[in-house]
Design a protein around this motif. Structure first.
Motif, mmCIF file in Angstrom:
data_model
loop_
_atom_site.group_PDB
_atom_site.id
_atom_site.type_symbol
_atom_site.label_atom_id
_atom_site.label_comp_id
_atom_site.label_asym_id
_atom_site.label_seq_id
_atom_site.Cartn_x
_atom_site.Cartn_y
_atom_site.Cartn_z
ATOM 1 N N GLY A 30 0.796 -1.259 -0.037
ATOM 2 C CA GLY A 30 -0.057 -0.070 0.130
ATOM 3 C C GLY A 30 0.780 1.287 0.043
ATOM 4 N N SER A 31 2.145 1.162 0.461
ATOM 5 C CA SER A 31 3.026 2.421 0.401
ATOM 6 C C SER A 31 2.997 3.139 -0.957
ATOM 7 C CB SER A 31 4.328 1.984 0.903
ATOM 8 O OG SER A 31 5.182 1.428 0.074
ATOM 9 N N THR A 32 2.925 2.277 -1.929
ATOM 10 C CA THR A 32 2.825 2.724 -3.238
ATOM 11 C C THR A 32 1.581 3.443 -3.950
ATOM 12 O OG1 THR A 32 2.158 0.885 -4.593
ATOM 13 C CG2 THR A 32 4.422 1.201 -4.289
ATOM 14 N N ALA A 33 0.546 3.389 -3.087
ATOM 15 C CA ALA A 33 -0.873 4.026 -3.298
ATOM 16 C C ALA A 33 -1.160 5.342 -2.464
ATOM 17 C CB ALA A 33 -1.849 2.979 -3.049
ATOM 18 N N TYR A 34 -2.138 5.386 -1.721
ATOM 19 C CA TYR A 34 -2.525 6.718 -0.811
ATOM 20 C C TYR A 34 -1.350 7.129 -0.142
ATOM 21 C CZ TYR A 34 -5.792 9.034 1.899
ATOM 22 O OH TYR A 34 -6.813 9.993 2.420
ATOM 23 N N VAL A 84 9.663 -0.151 -8.249
ATOM 24 C CA VAL A 84 9.626 0.445 -6.947
ATOM 25 C C VAL A 84 10.595 1.443 -6.779
ATOM 26 C CG1 VAL A 84 9.828 -0.186 -4.560
ATOM 27 C CG2 VAL A 84 8.563 -1.848 -6.038
ATOM 28 N N LEU A 85 12.056 1.186 -7.240
ATOM 29 C CA LEU A 85 13.173 2.114 -7.096
ATOM 30 C C LEU A 85 12.741 3.385 -7.779
ATOM 31 C CD1 LEU A 85 16.166 -0.112 -7.563
ATOM 32 C CD2 LEU A 85 15.465 0.913 -5.531
ATOM 33 N N ARG A 86 12.111 3.264 -9.104
ATOM 34 C CA ARG A 86 11.913 4.393 -9.879
ATOM 35 C C ARG A 86 10.762 5.241 -8.988
ATOM 36 N NH1 ARG A 86 11.537 1.419 -14.543
ATOM 37 N NH2 ARG A 86 9.144 1.367 -14.668
ATOM 38 N N GLU A 87 9.826 4.771 -8.330
ATOM 39 C CA GLU A 87 8.732 5.136 -7.696
ATOM 40 C C GLU A 87 9.544 5.987 -6.333
ATOM 41 O OE1 GLU A 87 4.607 6.108 -7.314
ATOM 42 O OE2 GLU A 87 5.826 5.069 -8.822
#
Length: 209
Positions: free
Chosen positions: A108-112, A201-204
């Motif tokens: 979920g850390s990549t979302a909200y 994930v690294l790009r994010e």
């Protein structure tokens, strides 16, 4: 997300394909559909665990699971007043005046959480990102990374004047007074990813997309 919730009790591996426009935790759709069985065969498996939210209200207690996050949000124009306790401590680690608070899984850390300026963490990192929503006090608190075995209790102060709702993924409980959040390490989500997901994930983390 709803499919993952339905399959959660069975612990079966899931290979998700993004057929829409968001779906960060999904594999990219490709036109050569005939190669899909081979892609599934060589996909890397990552085991994640959901959060359990226990929300206490004046009318009772409700428990729900969250694959992405548990979020608390003010219900009116009044800022939420929240006290955060860790591991059954009777002394609050933090008292927060804000629009709300998010406790996320690594998924979920990549979302909200990311949209709110919180930490994006690698899948299976063993940490829970905690992120404030529009914090007023402490104004510069960006959030925290807690060990995944941390028991988190959030008390809503002055709940009559400053009502707060709590949401586990898409299930909302209104007028909460107390919310307990913990990782359910006994429940496994087995997600399958194509090679190269770690790079996404690294790009994010470093620049976003």
């Amino acid at each position: 997300l709803s499919v993952l919730h339905r399959l959660l009790p069975f612990g079966v591996p899931v290979y998700g394909v993004n057929c829409g426009t968001v779906g960060f935790l999904l594999n990219k759709r490709r036109e050569d559909i005939e190669t899909l069985p081979d892609r599934i065969q060589v996909a890397k498996q990552t085991v994640l665990h959901p959060l359990e939210m226990t929300a206490h209200t004046p009318t009772g207690t409700r428990t729900h699971l969250a694959i992405n996050d548990v979020s608390l949000l003010r219900q009116t124009a009044q800022t939420a007043n929240l006290s955060v306790y860790l591991n059954k401590s009777k002394t609050p680690r933090l008292t927060l005046h804000a629009d709300g608070l998010i406790v996320a899984t690594s998924a979920g850390s990549t979302a909200y959480t990311a949209s709110a300026g919180g930490w994006v963490v690698p899948l299976g990192a063993g940490v829970l990102p905690v992120t404030p929503l529009a914090p007023f006090r402490p104004r510069r608190w960006r959030g925290a990374l807690l060990s995944s075995d941390t028991a988190i209790r959030i008390r809503v102060n002055d709940a009559d004047k400053r009502p707060v709702s709590a949401t586990a993924d898409s299930v909302e409980v209104r007028d909460v007074e107390l919310v307990d959040v913990r990782e359910r390490s006994d429940l496994d989500m087995r997600l399958l990813f194509d090679e190269g997901f770690e790079e996404r994930v690294l790009r994010e983390q470093f620049a976003g997309e």
